[in-house]
Design an enzyme around this catalytic site. Structure first.
Site, PDB file in Angstrom:
ATOM      1  CB  CYS A  26     -14.068   1.062   0.618  1.00 43.72           C
ATOM      2  SG  CYS A  26     -13.984   2.706   0.469  1.00 43.72           S
ATOM      3  CG  ASP A  54     -13.734   6.296  -0.395  1.00 49.54           C
ATOM      4  OD1 ASP A  54     -13.278   6.011   0.717  1.00 49.54           O
ATOM      5  OD2 ASP A  54     -12.748   6.267  -1.177  1.00 49.54           O
ATOM      6  CG  HIS A  57      -8.296  -0.044  -2.476  1.00 50.20           C
ATOM      7  ND1 HIS A  57      -7.503  -1.251  -2.152  1.00 50.20           N
ATOM      8  CD2 HIS A  57      -8.887   0.347  -1.221  1.00 50.20           C
ATOM      9  CE1 HIS A  57      -7.841  -1.448  -1.015  1.00 50.20           C
ATOM     10  NE2 HIS A  57      -8.527  -0.621  -0.528  1.00 50.20           N
ATOM     11  NE  ARG A  94      -3.764   0.606   2.066  1.00 49.83           N
ATOM     12  CZ  ARG A  94      -4.877   0.663   2.601  1.00 49.83           C
ATOM     13  NH1 ARG A  94      -4.968   1.405   3.671  1.00 49.83           N
ATOM     14  NH2 ARG A  94      -6.012   0.030   2.148  1.00 49.83           N
ATOM     15  CD  GLN A 154     -12.811  -2.062   0.107  1.00 54.81           C
ATOM     16  OE1 GLN A 154     -12.163  -1.718   0.902  1.00 54.81           O
ATOM     17  NE2 GLN A 154     -13.965  -2.718   0.111  1.00 54.81           N
ATOM     18  NE  ARG A 180     -10.235  -5.283   0.992  1.00 54.08           N
ATOM     19  CZ  ARG A 180      -9.477  -4.346   1.367  1.00 54.08           C
ATOM     20  NH1 ARG A 180      -9.789  -3.230   1.966  1.00 54.08           N
ATOM     21  NH2 ARG A 180      -8.170  -4.384   0.990  1.00 54.08           N
TER      22      ARG A 180
HETATM   23  N1  NVA Z   1      -9.986   6.636  -0.855  1.00 57.79           N
HETATM   24  C1  NVA Z   1      -9.890   5.999   0.460  1.00 57.79           C
HETATM   25  C2  NVA Z   1      -9.949   4.526   0.397  1.00 57.79           C
HETATM   26  C3  NVA Z   1      -9.682   4.111   1.594  1.00 57.79           C
HETATM   27  C4  NVA Z   1      -9.652   2.659   1.845  1.00 57.79           C
HETATM   28  C5  NVA Z   1      -8.220   6.571   0.620  1.00 57.79           C
HETATM   29  O1  NVA Z   1      -7.504   6.235  -0.397  1.00 57.79           O
HETATM   30  O2  NVA Z   1      -7.877   6.822   1.546  1.00 57.79           O
HETATM   31  N1   CP Z   2     -10.976  -0.303   2.881  1.00 62.62           N
HETATM   32  C1   CP Z   2      -9.665  -0.269   3.461  1.00 62.62           C
HETATM   33  O1   CP Z   2      -8.902  -0.560   2.495  1.00 62.62           O
HETATM   34  O2   CP Z   2      -9.532  -0.264   4.663  1.00 62.62           O
HETATM   35  P1   CP Z   2      -8.260   0.125   5.242  1.00 62.62           P
HETATM   36  O3   CP Z   2      -7.861   1.357   4.710  1.00 62.62           O
HETATM   37  O4   CP Z   2      -8.218   0.097   6.696  1.00 62.62           O
HETATM   38  O5   CP Z   2      -7.225  -1.024   5.094  1.00 62.62           O
END
Ligand code: NVA
Ligand code: CP
Length: 310
Positions: free
Chosen positions: A265, A225, A133, A106, A136, A293
């Site tokens: 998500c 989101d 992502h 990530r 997800q 997930r």
């Molecule tokens: N769009 C959000 C998704 C988190 C799972 C982010 O990137 O923070």
């Molecule tokens: N939805 C998701 O990716 O959650 P986290 O940011 O907690 O991993």
């Protein structure tokens, strides 16, 4: 069953049949796990999980998924690795490939994931970038398939930002052939080049509008989101103002078909992009989605990582 690509970086890298076989395996393994008969196919395999941003679901579900399959996992942060500062990413990729059986990352820059994938001999999985992502959306598709029985004839409406989540939905819409509508404020759309490339020029399945009420009229899924993604914290106050009308709440759901479901998500900011009532309503599948997930990623690991003895 294996996937045709070494890495899982984008939904756009796979065809519908292949993606659906991952979803079906996730559903099968979910049942097997609940019945206590999940196959420990990956004893001795090790997954390295690199995080340059925080996580609850992605970290824990990937680590648990690997443990469920009989393998182990390592949580790696940049304090130790210094990727790009202490050491070149291509060297990190080559060294990690000598120790690990798969890498999940990530990070901010999508290009870094592509670079790791290029130089690693083991599978690299995208656990979220500023661009995409994909894991997800695999869990989300599983949730929809479990609920409706199929992914045919659905309309997914995303209330929010043209961000990593909604771009991943564009990729899924192009691959599965369902309608995807993004309702976002002016200035927060997904750029045309991304959309055009995802749909191979024929963008008929995609719509981008600025009226949330009108957007949900034919929704099978109402998705949202956070207004401010990780890395955009400096824009949070402006975004709160710009996105104020873009909230999943009872009034919005009253404009949607009564059988529409709500997905998010997570993490959620109750009172911003979604109300407490919408999250807790009978239309919300949000916590089943969060559970999935684990199942979706375990299926990806099962199909991507070399099993024991192979
Ligand atoms: N769009 C959000 C998704 C988190 C799972 C982010 O990137 O923070
Ligand atoms: N939805 C998701 O990716 O959650 P986290 O940011 O907690 O991993």
């Amino acid at each position: 069953m294996t996937l045709s690509k070494k890495d899982f970086v984008s939904i756009a890298d796979f065809g519908r049949a292949e993606l659906e076989s991952v979803i079906d395996l996730a559903i099968e393994q979910k049942a097997a796990q609940k019945a206590g008969r999940l196959n420990r196919s990956h004893v001795g395999r090790v997954l390295g999980c690199i995080f340059h941003k925080p996580s609850l679901r992605t970290r824990i579900s990937f680590e648990v998924a690997m443990h469920n399959l009989g393998g182990t996992s390592l949580y790696l942060t940049d304090k130790e690795m210094g990727m790009g500062s202490r050491e070149a990413p291509e060297d990190v990729a080559r060294v990690l490939s000598r120790y690990l059986d798969a890498i999940m990352i990530r990070t901010f820059d999508h290009g870094l994931v592509e670079q790791l994938a290029k130089h690693a001999s083991v599978p690299v999985i995208n656990g979220l970038t500023d661009l995409l992502h994909p894991c997800q959306v695999m869990a989300d598709l599983q949730t929809i398939k479990e609920h409706r029985g199929s992914l045919d004839d659905i309309t997914v409406v995303f209330i929010g930002d043209g961000n990593n989540m909604s771009r991943s939905w564009v990729n899924a819409s192009a691959r599965f052939g369902f309608r995807f509508v993004l309702a976002c404020p002016e200035g927060y759309a997904i750029d045309d080049a991304f959309v055009s490339e995802a749909y191979g020029g024929d963008t008929g399945l995609f719509e981008q509008i600025h009226d949330p009420g009108a957007s949900v009229k034919e929704a099978s899924v109402v998705y949202t989101d956070v207004w401010t993604s990780m890395g955009q914290e400096a824009e949070a106050e402006k975004r709160k103002r710009d996105f104020a009308r873009f909230q999943v709440n009872d009034a919005l759901m009253a404009a949607a078909p009564s059988d529409a479901v709500i997905l998010h998500c997570l993490p959620a900011h109750r009172g911003e992009e979604i109300t407490h009532e919408a999250m807790e309503s009978s239309q919300s599948l949000i916590f089943d989605q969060a559970e999935n997930r684990l199942h979706a990623q375990r299926a990806i690991l099962s199909m991507l990582v070399r099993p024991e003895g192979k």
